[in-house]
Design an enzyme around this catalytic site. Structure first.
Site, mmCIF file in Angstrom:
data_model
loop_
_atom_site.group_PDB
_atom_site.id
_atom_site.type_symbol
_atom_site.label_atom_id
_atom_site.label_comp_id
_atom_site.label_asym_id
_atom_site.label_seq_id
_atom_site.Cartn_x
_atom_site.Cartn_y
_atom_site.Cartn_z
ATOM 1 N N GLN B 9 -4.762 33.220 -24.298
ATOM 2 C CA GLN B 9 -3.144 32.110 -23.205
ATOM 3 C C GLN B 9 -2.598 32.900 -23.109
ATOM 4 O O GLN B 9 -2.025 33.765 -24.061
ATOM 5 C CB GLN B 9 -3.023 31.597 -24.355
ATOM 6 N N GLY B 10 -2.106 33.451 -21.789
ATOM 7 C CA GLY B 10 -1.014 33.428 -21.186
ATOM 8 C C GLY B 10 0.395 32.981 -21.274
ATOM 9 O O GLY B 10 0.334 32.562 -22.245
ATOM 10 N N ALA B 11 1.653 33.370 -20.732
ATOM 11 C CA ALA B 11 2.845 32.878 -21.204
ATOM 12 C C ALA B 11 2.394 31.306 -20.206
ATOM 13 O O ALA B 11 3.132 30.523 -20.880
ATOM 14 C CB ALA B 11 3.678 34.112 -21.018
ATOM 15 N N GLU B 12 1.696 31.619 -18.729
ATOM 16 C CA GLU B 12 1.838 30.289 -18.405
ATOM 17 C C GLU B 12 0.765 29.818 -18.340
ATOM 18 O O GLU B 12 0.559 28.392 -18.232
ATOM 19 C CB GLU B 12 2.388 31.179 -17.109
ATOM 20 N N ALA B 13 -0.508 30.325 -19.203
ATOM 21 C CA ALA B 13 -1.201 29.532 -18.206
ATOM 22 C C ALA B 13 -2.523 30.109 -19.504
ATOM 23 O O ALA B 13 -2.779 31.118 -20.196
ATOM 24 C CB ALA B 13 -1.900 29.921 -17.188
ATOM 25 N N LYS B 28 -7.396 30.271 -14.477
ATOM 26 C CA LYS B 28 -5.761 30.113 -14.124
ATOM 27 C C LYS B 28 -5.055 28.470 -14.036
ATOM 28 O O LYS B 28 -4.942 28.502 -13.524
ATOM 29 C CB LYS B 28 -4.721 31.319 -13.444
ATOM 30 N N ASP B 125 7.858 39.354 -11.793
ATOM 31 C CA ASP B 125 7.270 39.973 -13.315
ATOM 32 C C ASP B 125 6.808 40.971 -13.307
ATOM 33 O O ASP B 125 5.919 40.741 -13.687
ATOM 34 C CB ASP B 125 6.870 38.221 -13.584
HETATM 35 N N1 LIG Z 1 -8.069 38.516 -11.563
HETATM 36 C C1 LIG Z 1 -8.235 38.942 -13.068
HETATM 37 N N2 LIG Z 1 -9.854 39.535 -14.023
HETATM 38 C C2 LIG Z 1 -9.484 40.235 -14.581
HETATM 39 N N3 LIG Z 1 -9.083 39.991 -15.486
HETATM 40 C C3 LIG Z 1 -7.687 39.227 -15.906
HETATM 41 C C4 LIG Z 1 -7.706 38.696 -13.925
HETATM 42 N N4 LIG Z 1 -6.268 38.197 -14.358
HETATM 43 C C5 LIG Z 1 -5.629 37.785 -15.209
HETATM 44 N N5 LIG Z 1 -6.501 38.458 -15.937
HETATM 45 C C6 LIG Z 1 -6.281 38.750 -17.689
HETATM 46 O O1 LIG Z 1 -5.897 37.747 -18.184
HETATM 47 C C7 LIG Z 1 -4.366 38.467 -18.318
HETATM 48 C C8 LIG Z 1 -2.578 36.879 -17.933
HETATM 49 O O2 LIG Z 1 -2.855 36.590 -16.649
HETATM 50 P P1 LIG Z 1 -1.496 36.322 -15.437
HETATM 51 O O3 LIG Z 1 -1.120 37.769 -16.000
HETATM 52 O O4 LIG Z 1 -2.064 36.173 -14.629
HETATM 53 O O5 LIG Z 1 -1.062 35.186 -16.525
HETATM 54 P P2 LIG Z 1 0.265 34.698 -17.584
HETATM 55 O O6 LIG Z 1 -0.070 33.257 -18.146
HETATM 56 O O7 LIG Z 1 1.139 35.545 -16.604
HETATM 57 O O8 LIG Z 1 -0.380 35.727 -18.834
HETATM 58 P P3 LIG Z 1 0.190 36.994 -19.214
HETATM 59 O O9 LIG Z 1 1.705 36.011 -19.943
HETATM 60 O O10 LIG Z 1 -0.030 37.016 -20.162
HETATM 61 O O11 LIG Z 1 1.300 37.718 -17.847
HETATM 62 C C9 LIG Z 1 -4.299 39.503 -17.400
HETATM 63 O O12 LIG Z 1 -3.322 39.883 -18.668
HETATM 64 C C10 LIG Z 1 -5.398 39.943 -17.569
HETATM 65 O O13 LIG Z 1 -5.878 40.231 -18.675
HETATM 66 MG MG LIG Z 2 1.243 38.187 -16.460
#
Ligand SMILES: Nc1ncnc2c1ncn2[C@@H]1O[C@H](COP(=O)(O)OP(=O)(O)OP(=O)(O)O)[C@@H](O)[C@H]1O
Ligand SMILES: [Mg+2]
Lengths: 286, 225
Positions: B9-13, B28, B125
């Site tokens: 679970q990232g910040a956005e998604a 995502k 970002d």
């Molecule tokens: N295309 C991909 N292939 C493999 N792993 C990926 C890929 N895209 C994203 N990830 C993994 O998922 C994590 C989060 O992806 P992303 O940065 O797009 O989302 P987010 O919601 O912004 O999360 P965060 O807050 O962690 O940055 C990445 O840090 C990576 O570990």
């Molecule tokens: Mg990210």
């Protein structure tokens, strides 16, 4: 261990607080109250502060049980706010810092004041509190400029938007309550989002809210929801930290001091337009 | 989502891994954030999905390595994209690698960012969480820099802009993100600038000046009236 004294006088309240590693040793205030909507005039407010500040400083020191030599850093509000009262308080802070031979730090103050003035919202007990109360009664959401850059937010777009359009929006059927509601929803969403970014980036799961706006129930609720959605914990500080006061400035200043910030004498000015979005949160541990 | 498994679970998604048309796929999902007003939430989600899609396609067109987009589903708020099997997030790589390796990598990062900016893509970002290192030989080994290629991800805040100011800010955001996360930041960032400069010497000067301006403003903001 850092002992900080904070001088706050950006609006009608004059506050002097002393904190020692987050513990509040004293928190003294004098309020210059004006009729609702009228807004305090710079000159009168500065006068009020000038008449009260030395007495208040004595009071604050006595209450803390400390002597000047126990203090590590002097903090004052740089802005935003009204020029005359800000300058008045800055002069005292600067003088005290030189007398006691202590470092001086300027601390930023929050955006509620500016918005409150646009909408002619009363200053008693504080603009932020009144915005919160009005926002509770608003329900029509108006989309406002939303700006996050990485882990930073910028409020300048919203403020300009509001300053330019408030009157026409009021005529177009939005109430002051709706505008407060929309402002809160937007600004807090930005704060919560950047907090969440910082959490995700640092793999951290604890959030601490402090500062003037930190006692806003809606902000706490939004932070709480965000934390719940990602299994994090929220800590909200007790409300003595949350009103515009010297303690808040002292606390922030202490954090800056710990982060190694220094302010050369020639820069110990004030600014009426010191904006929240211009502050580098160097003391933030992310 | 059948056959998809939540990986983070990232910040956005929320990020899920699974198969789409037989290919390893990352889904995502910008799920509804209950803390914010429904209208705002919907607006931001759409904006960012559009931004992410647009920037990734543009990167591809300019020869930068980014995940291939498979499907954008606005109703379900999901982008399906290429999943890189053998990857390490830059943030983790920095923590396990010696500084000599990191400075070498930093030059490469700078070149990639130079190329991105040359294509007028502002990432919005830049952090060490938003760059991946992918093993070229399809194995989970990250010791040899020559076997790794750099992939930029997470373009939700990206936009197209040619001004040096925006590029400078992009670099500044990266510097802040690095220095607040990694003790090696002060060794890496100058090398990133060096790589950037070597890739686009003509543009560099103006962008660098803007970066310094923004940086000075950032400093001054805290201290000076
Ligand atoms: N295309 C991909 N292939 C493999 N792993 C990926 C890929 N895209 C994203 N990830 C993994 O998922 C994590 C989060 O992806 P992303 O940065 O797009 O989302 P987010 O919601 O912004 O999360 P965060 O807050 O962690 O940055 C990445 O840090 C990576 O570990
Ligand atoms: Mg990210």
């Amino acid at each position: 261990m850092v002992v900080a004294i904070g001088f706050e006088g950006s609006a009608n309240k004059l506050g002097i607080g002393i904190v020692k590693d987050g513990e509040i040793l004293s928190n003294c205030r004098r309020t210059y109250i004006t009729p609702p909507g009228e807004g305090f005039m710079p000159r009168e407010t500065a006068q009020h502060h000038r008449q009260n500040i030395l007495q208040l400083l004595k009071e604050s020191l006595e209450k803390s049980g400390l002597r000047p030599e126990d203090i590590d850093v002097i903090c004052y509000t740089k802005g935003p706010g009204m020029g005359a009262p800000l300058a008045m308080v800055a002069v005292v802070a600067r003088t005290v810092a030189q007398l006691w031979n202590k470092p001086l730090l300027g601390v930023n103050h929050c955006i509620g004041h500016r918005f409150a003035r646009v909408l002619k919202i009363s200053n008693d007990p504080s603009p932020g509190y009144n915005i919160e109360q009005l926002a509770k009664k608003g329900n029509k959401y108006l989309q406002l400029p939303y700006c996050v850059k990485g882990m930073d937010v910028s409020f300048s777009g919203i403020l300009t938007y509001m300053e330019e359009r408030t009157n026409s929006l009021l005529k177009a059927g939005y109430t002051a309550e709706d505008l407060c509601f929309s402002l809160q929803e937007t600004v807090f969403a930005m704060l919560v989002e950047t907090t969440e970014r910082a959490l995700a980036h640092c793999n951290s799961d604890e959030v601490l809210i402090v500062g003037g706006v930190g006692c806003n129930i809606r902000l706490q609720e939004m932070m709480g929801q965000m934390c719940a959605e990602r299994g994090a914990k929220l800590f909200a500080t007790d409300e003595r930290f949350c009103i515009d006061n010297g303690v808040m400035i002292a606390h922030t200043g202490a954090e800056m001091f710990k982060a190694g910030m220094k302010l050369p004498w020639i820069y110990s000015s004030i600014t009426q337009r010191y904006r929240t979005d211009e502050v580098e949160a160097a003391w933030r541990d992310d | 989502m059948e056959g998809f498994e939540l990986i983070r679970q990232g910040a956005e998604a929320k990020l899920y891994k699974g198969l789409y048309l037989g290919k390893p796929t990352l889904a995502k999902e910008r799920f509804r954030k209950k803390y914010r007003h429904e209208n705002l939430d919907l607006f931001l989600t759409k904006e960012r999905m559009k931004a992410e899609n647009r920037a990734i396609v543009r990167c591809k067109a300019f020869g930068l390595r980014t995940p291939a987009i498979y499907l954008v589903d606005f109703n379900r708020r999901i982008i399906f994209m290429e999943y890189f099997e053998h990857n390490i997030v830059l943030k983790d790589f920095i923590e396990i690698s010696p500084v000599e390796v990191l400075t070498r990598l930093a030059v490469n990062i700078g070149e990639t960012l130079g190329k991105m900016h040359e294509s007028n893509i502002i990432h919005g970002d830049l952090t060490s969480s938003n760059m991946l290192l992918v093993n070229k030989n399809d194995v989970d080994s990250f010791d040899n820099l020559d076997d790794l290629s750099l992939v930029l991800i997470d373009f939700g805040l990206a936009y197209v802009e040619s001004s040096a100011e925006d590029k400078g800010v992009d670099l500044y955001v990266l510097e802040r993100a690095l220095s607040s996360t990694h003790s090696t930041a002060d060794r890496m960032f100058p090398k990133i600038l060096e790589g950037y400069q070597s890739y686009c010497p003509s543009e560099f000067k103006e962008v660098f000046n803007k970066y310094e301006e923004v940086r000075a403003r950032g400093r001054k903001r805290t201290m000076v009236g």
